[in-house]
Write a protein that holds these residues in place. Structure first.
Motif, short mmCIF file in Angstrom:
data_model
loop_
_atom_site.label_atom_id
_atom_site.label_comp_id
_atom_site.label_asym_id
_atom_site.label_seq_id
_atom_site.Cartn_x
_atom_site.Cartn_y
_atom_site.Cartn_z
N ALA A 124 0.86 -1.19 0.00
CA ALA A 124 0.00 0.00 0.00
C ALA A 124 0.89 1.23 0.00
CB ALA A 124 -0.91 -0.01 1.22
N PHE A 125 0.64 2.12 -0.95
CA PHE A 125 1.40 3.36 -1.10
C PHE A 125 0.61 4.51 -0.48
CE2 PHE A 125 2.15 6.92 -4.36
CZ PHE A 125 3.21 7.47 -3.65
N HIS A 126 1.22 5.16 0.51
CA HIS A 126 0.61 6.32 1.16
C HIS A 126 1.56 7.50 1.03
CE1 HIS A 126 -2.50 3.77 2.89
NE2 HIS A 126 -1.55 2.92 3.21
N SER A 127 1.08 8.70 1.26
CA SER A 127 1.92 9.89 1.09
C SER A 127 3.09 9.90 2.06
CB SER A 127 1.09 11.16 1.25
OG SER A 127 0.47 11.18 2.51
N ASP A 128 2.96 9.28 3.22
CA ASP A 128 4.04 9.30 4.21
C ASP A 128 4.73 7.97 4.43
OD1 ASP A 128 1.76 8.21 5.37
OD2 ASP A 128 2.17 9.06 7.34
N GLU A 129 4.16 6.88 3.87
CA GLU A 129 4.75 5.55 4.13
C GLU A 129 4.26 4.52 3.12
OE1 GLU A 129 3.37 4.66 8.07
OE2 GLU A 129 1.33 4.25 7.39
N PHE A 130 4.96 3.39 3.15
CA PHE A 130 4.55 2.19 2.42
C PHE A 130 4.20 1.16 3.48
CE2 PHE A 130 7.50 4.34 -0.38
CZ PHE A 130 6.93 4.21 -1.63
N LYS A 131 3.11 0.44 3.27
CA LYS A 131 2.75 -0.67 4.15
C LYS A 131 2.80 -1.94 3.31
CE LYS A 131 0.11 1.77 7.58
NZ LYS A 131 -1.06 1.79 8.43
N VAL A 132 3.48 -2.94 3.83
CA VAL A 132 3.61 -4.20 3.13
C VAL A 132 2.99 -5.29 4.00
CG1 VAL A 132 5.18 -5.84 2.04
CG2 VAL A 132 5.77 -3.40 2.10
N GLU A 133 1.93 -5.91 3.48
CA GLU A 133 1.31 -7.02 4.20
C GLU A 133 1.89 -8.32 3.68
OE1 GLU A 133 -2.97 -9.20 4.90
OE2 GLU A 133 -2.98 -7.06 4.41
N LEU A 134 2.44 -9.11 4.59
CA LEU A 134 3.06 -10.38 4.24
C LEU A 134 2.01 -11.48 4.21
CD1 LEU A 134 6.33 -10.06 6.35
CD2 LEU A 134 5.82 -9.19 4.06
N PRO A 135 2.34 -12.65 3.66
CA PRO A 135 1.35 -13.72 3.50
C PRO A 135 0.68 -14.17 4.80
CG PRO A 135 3.36 -14.25 2.32
CD PRO A 135 3.63 -13.02 3.09
N ASP A 136 1.36 -14.03 5.94
CA ASP A 136 0.77 -14.46 7.21
C ASP A 136 0.01 -13.35 7.92
OD1 ASP A 136 2.84 -12.85 8.08
OD2 ASP A 136 3.74 -14.36 9.40
N GLY A 137 -0.17 -12.18 7.24
CA GLY A 137 -0.92 -11.08 7.81
C GLY A 137 -0.05 -10.05 8.53
N TYR A 138 1.20 -10.34 8.76
CA TYR A 138 2.12 -9.38 9.41
C TYR A 138 2.28 -8.16 8.51
CZ TYR A 138 6.51 -7.57 11.43
OH TYR A 138 7.48 -6.79 11.99
N GLU A 139 2.27 -6.97 9.11
CA GLU A 139 2.39 -5.75 8.33
C GLU A 139 3.69 -5.02 8.67
OE1 GLU A 139 -1.11 -3.16 7.06
OE2 GLU A 139 -0.20 -2.02 8.69
N LEU A 140 4.44 -4.75 7.64
CA LEU A 140 5.70 -4.03 7.74
C LEU A 140 5.46 -2.61 7.23
CD1 LEU A 140 9.04 -5.55 6.58
CD2 LEU A 140 8.38 -3.32 5.73
N THR A 141 5.95 -1.60 7.95
CA THR A 141 5.80 -0.21 7.54
C THR A 141 7.16 0.38 7.26
OG1 THR A 141 3.82 0.01 8.91
CG2 THR A 141 4.88 2.04 8.24
N PHE A 142 7.25 1.11 6.13
CA PHE A 142 8.50 1.75 5.73
C PHE A 142 8.18 3.17 5.29
CE2 PHE A 142 11.89 2.66 2.58
CZ PHE A 142 12.99 2.48 3.40
#
Length: 168
Positions: A124-142
């Motif tokens: 997911a691309f947002h104006s302040d960050e990227f959110k990456v949802e992994l296959p097990d539902g864990y969400e990484l924010t960058f």
């Protein structure tokens, strides 16, 4: 079947591509690099117009012998808002930016990918960050370190063979 039409079928686009371009049902047109869109799993798309709020779902199979894979989003090979790189030998996920030079790596040890498996990654691309949802539902924010307000480039390479790509 022509490579462009095969990619349209794989990616779920309607219509026939013209001159290396893929058109979506909404009339958007993206340029596909034929040398990069191979059955080896490498995919490169340019002329995208992704705005904040866009979600990208990528499904595929990780090769049996893969050391990892890469998903790049930005404006080109040297201008990356997000470099997402699971590395199996290091048991880590590396995220970074590139603006001519690489930024400081962000590492996350939550590695739920494995060679030889089917997988899905949602970015997911947002104006302040990227959110990456992994296959097990864990969400990484960058963070969106480069402050991009749109993205025009996508590249998937390494050990991930893309079977489906969906933009929302």
């Amino acid at each position: 079947m022509a490579l462009g039409q095969l990619m349209c079928d794989i990616l779920g686009y309607k219509g026939r591509p013209r001159g290396g371009n893929l058109s979506s049902a909404t009339g958007n047109c993206w340029e596909l690099s034929p040398r990069k869109a191979t059955m080896s799993g490498e995919l490169e798309m340019t002329k995208l117009d992704l705005k904040p709020g866009t979600t990208l779902k990528i499904k595929g199979r990780i090769a049996d012998e893969a050391d990892g894979f890469v998903i790049n989003l930005g404006h080109g090979t040297d201008k990356l808002g997000l470099h997402f790189n699971p590395r199996f030998k290091e048991s880590t996920i590396v995220c970074n930016t590139r603006d001519g030079n690489w930024g400081k790596e962000h590492r996350d040890s939550h590695l739920c990918f494995s060679p030889g498996s089917e997988t899905k990654v949602t970015l997911a691309f947002h104006s302040d960050e990227f959110k990456v949802e992994l296959p097990d539902g864990y969400e990484l924010t960058f963070p969106n370190r480069l402050g991009y307000s749109h993205l025009s480039y996508l590249c998937v390479k390494g050990g991930l063979q893309v079977s489906s790509l969906k933009l929302n």
